[in-house]
Every structure is written in C-alpha cells, then in structure tokens.
Scaffold this motif. Structure first.
Motif, PDB file in Angstrom:
ATOM      1  N   GLU A  40      46.119  42.600  38.815  1.00 17.90           N
ATOM      2  CA  GLU A  40      47.519  42.284  39.136  1.00 17.90           C
ATOM      3  C   GLU A  40      48.262  41.775  37.904  1.00 17.90           C
ATOM      4  O   GLU A  40      49.412  42.161  37.657  1.00 17.90           O
ATOM      5  CB  GLU A  40      47.561  41.239  40.251  1.00 17.90           C
ATOM      6  N   GLU A  41      47.619  40.895  37.134  1.00 18.63           N
ATOM      7  CA  GLU A  41      48.239  40.373  35.910  1.00 18.63           C
ATOM      8  C   GLU A  41      48.530  41.507  34.919  1.00 18.63           C
ATOM      9  O   GLU A  41      49.592  41.560  34.288  1.00 18.63           O
ATOM     10  CB  GLU A  41      47.331  39.327  35.251  1.00 18.63           C
ATOM     11  N   ALA A  48      42.544  39.905  40.675  1.00 22.94           N
ATOM     12  CA  ALA A  48      43.617  39.071  40.129  1.00 22.94           C
ATOM     13  C   ALA A  48      43.986  39.504  38.714  1.00 22.94           C
ATOM     14  O   ALA A  48      45.163  39.528  38.345  1.00 22.94           O
ATOM     15  CB  ALA A  48      43.199  37.611  40.142  1.00 22.94           C
ATOM     16  N   ARG A  78      39.858  34.334  36.420  1.00 31.34           N
ATOM     17  CA  ARG A  78      40.321  35.179  37.519  1.00 31.34           C
ATOM     18  C   ARG A  78      39.210  36.161  37.909  1.00 31.34           C
ATOM     19  O   ARG A  78      38.321  36.444  37.106  1.00 31.34           O
ATOM     20  CB  ARG A  78      41.568  35.986  37.108  1.00 31.34           C
TER      21      ARG A  78
END
Length: 223
Positions: free
Chosen positions: A212-213, A209, A205
């Motif tokens: 966000e995780e 990203a 990622r």
C-alpha cells in the motif's frame, strides 16, 4: 521556604521596575519622535532602498535551497561486499524503497522476509520498484567498516532471504540519518534520480502494508 519567598519577591520587584522603565522609555521616545516629525519630514529614499533589497536576498536564498541535492542524490557508499554504489543504482526504477535497519533491531529483522517477497515480485515483473537496505551499525565511530558486523549482516540476509542490495553508510550518510530519523526501522522512498518521494515511514510493516505504501508513492510520481 522563607528564602524562596524572599527571592520571589525580589524577582517580582525587579520585573515591575524593569516594566516601568520600559514604559517610561517608550513615552519619551514617542514624544521625541512626534517633535522630530513636526519639525522635519524624514526622507523616504532609505526605506525604499531597503524594501527593494530584501526580496532579492530572499529569492537568492530560495534558489540555493531548491538546487541543493538530497542525501540520496549525492550518495557514494559501498555494499556488504565492498563494491562502490552511488545514485546510479536508482536508475531504471520508477521507485526505490530504502529500508534503514540495524542488526540489533528485532522489528527490522522481522520485516525483512516481507520485504524480500516484495523485492522478488517486482524483480520478476520488470523491476519498476526495487528494494535496498541501509544498515546503520556496520561501521565504527569514524565510519570505518567493522568486519564482524559485516559478517553478522550477511548472516541475517541469508537467514531472512533479504538478498537485495544492502548498503554500508559513510560519515555523511550517518549524519543525515542522525538528523532525520528517530529510530529503526525507518524507510525512505526515492525516484530514479534519488529524490525523496513523500514522507519516510517509521516502524515495521507486513507485505500488504508495504504494498500500500509503495502504491501511494507510485501514484505521487504520476501527478
């Protein structure tokens, strides 16, 4: 072709024969059961005892499963320098991101600078989240450290700027990884006790990203 057809016909005949026998046996069993029921009603005591014992066994098994520690809760590994690392590394952090990688994995290496940026940001902001690496190809088949691979991993860490802690797996951890991942990079998320938070993430990622995780896992911890 004729031979295959002959084998098929024989197999079909056997299947029909077995099916017919099964029907016949069932009919005989039904008749015998009916006669026995009419002559004497069976005792209900054995059935009641069986029903009472089964839930108890199920409850005991569930209790054992719920108390079993996960791989990260009981880990005892070393870092690249050879220092001992256990689950206390998770203490003081709400969430730890465990990035499983390999020195020969190009996607792994490409995302390490992104993870390094996140690691620096969280460290500067109080360390709510930490990132650590777990490199799979630093040991031989007997889980002994391979010096040349350790040196290569150190070079990669320096080149990518991913100077957060990197762990060397032991035999138990390798078995866990073999059973729970299909490839690298794969990333796990654990709480301050080493318990997994949410599902693992497969693949590389970018920084956005990953952010966000991480936010999703932090939200899970607040529930």
């Amino acid at each position: 072709m004729l031979k295959k057809l002959t084998v098929f016909i024989i197999a079909a005949a056997m299947a029909l024969s077995l099916f017919g026998c099964g029907q016949s046996s069932e009919e005989k069993t039904t008749e015998q059961s009916t006669e026995q029921t009419q002559e004497e009603a069976p005792s209900e005591t054995p059935a009641e005892e069986t029903v009472e014992e089964q839930p108890e066994d199920t409850e005991e098994q569930s209790a054992e499963q719920s108390t079993e520690e996960g791989a990260f809760e009981k880990m005892s590994l070393t870092n690249l320098a050879g220092d001992d690392i256990d689950k206390t590394i998770f203490e003081g952090h709400d969430l730890t991101v465990i990035n499983v990688w390999a020195t020969s994995c190009k996607p792994c290496l490409s995302e390490m600078p992104e993870l390094a940026k996140l690691s620096d940001e969280y460290e500067q902001n109080g360390g709510q989240v930490q990132i650590i690496g777990l490199c799979t190809d630093l040991v031989d088949m007997d889980a002994n450290r391979v010096d040349s691979q350790i040196e290569l991993a150190n070079q990669i860490v320096e080149l990518t700027g991913a100077d957060y802690t990197h762990l060397v797996p032991d035999d138990e951890m390798l078995n866990f990884l073999m059973e729970n991942i299909i490839g690298v990079p794969t990333t796990f998320f654990v709480d301050s006790q080493g318990k997994e938070v949410g599902e693992s993430v497969i693949g590389a990622r970018d920084q956005a990203a990953w952010q966000e995780e991480i936010n999703n896992r932090l939200a899970m911890l607040e529930k």
